[in-house]
Enzyme design. Structure first.
Site, mmCIF file in Angstrom:
data_model
loop_
_atom_site.group_PDB
_atom_site.id
_atom_site.type_symbol
_atom_site.label_atom_id
_atom_site.label_comp_id
_atom_site.label_asym_id
_atom_site.label_seq_id
_atom_site.Cartn_x
_atom_site.Cartn_y
_atom_site.Cartn_z
ATOM 1 N N CYS A 51 0.815 -1.217 0.000
ATOM 2 C CA CYS A 51 0.000 0.000 0.000
ATOM 3 C C CYS A 51 0.846 1.264 0.000
ATOM 4 O O CYS A 51 0.330 2.349 -0.256
ATOM 5 C CB CYS A 51 -0.935 0.008 1.201
ATOM 6 S SG CYS A 51 -0.047 0.006 2.762
ATOM 7 N N CYS B 46 -1.958 -3.942 8.433
ATOM 8 C CA CYS B 46 -1.687 -2.580 8.913
ATOM 9 C C CYS B 46 -1.208 -2.610 10.367
ATOM 10 O O CYS B 46 -0.375 -1.799 10.766
ATOM 11 C CB CYS B 46 -2.934 -1.713 8.800
ATOM 12 S SG CYS B 46 -3.811 -1.929 7.251
#
Ligand code: FES
Length: 131
Positions: free
Chosen positions: A39, A108
């Site tokens: 990402c 994350c």
């Protein structure tokens, strides 16, 4: 998947909207920066460690809501802890504290765990270099 289609629980949204420990610790002696190749998000954690205890920890995150909520929670969980205790912190514990993350957002929370490890490594290397 675009961020707006991801459903976060209330706890994650609450932490994301009111993150704690954001910024950079003044006179930090430990710093860890990690990025996620997929990402492109980046997380940096700074700490002030004294006598093996994490006196303060702060984060800067250029990332998604899950990354911000994870770093805020993780830094809060290690302040006042020993280095050894902080090294045992896992992203699973952070997720539990956040009462869950969507499956596609688990990675994350790994950023926070990795940034903490890197910061402690950085501190230990500097300590050894000073000997
Ligand atoms: Fe990159 Fe969350 S999508 S850290």
């Amino acid at each position: 998947m675009p961020e707006e289609y991801i459903m976060y629980n209330e706890k994650v949204m609450e932490v994301f909207k009111n993150p704690q420990h954001m910024g950079e610790v003044e006179n930090y002696n430990a710093i860890g920066t990690v990025g996620n190749e997929v990402c492109g998000d980046i997380m940096q954690i700074t700490m002030r460690i004294e006598d093996g205890i994490i006196k303060d920890a702060k984060f800067k995150t250029f990332g998604c809501a899950a990354a911000v909520a994870s770093s805020s929670t993780a830094t809060g969980m290690i302040i006042g802890k020993t280095i050894e205790e902080a090294l045992k912190l896992t992203n699973k514990q952070v997720i539990e504290e956040l009462q869950g993350l969507p499956p596609q957002k688990i990675h994350c929370s790994v950023l926070a765990e990795d940034a903490i490890r890197l910061a402690i490594d950085n501190y230990l290397q500097n300590q050894n270099a000073a000997k």
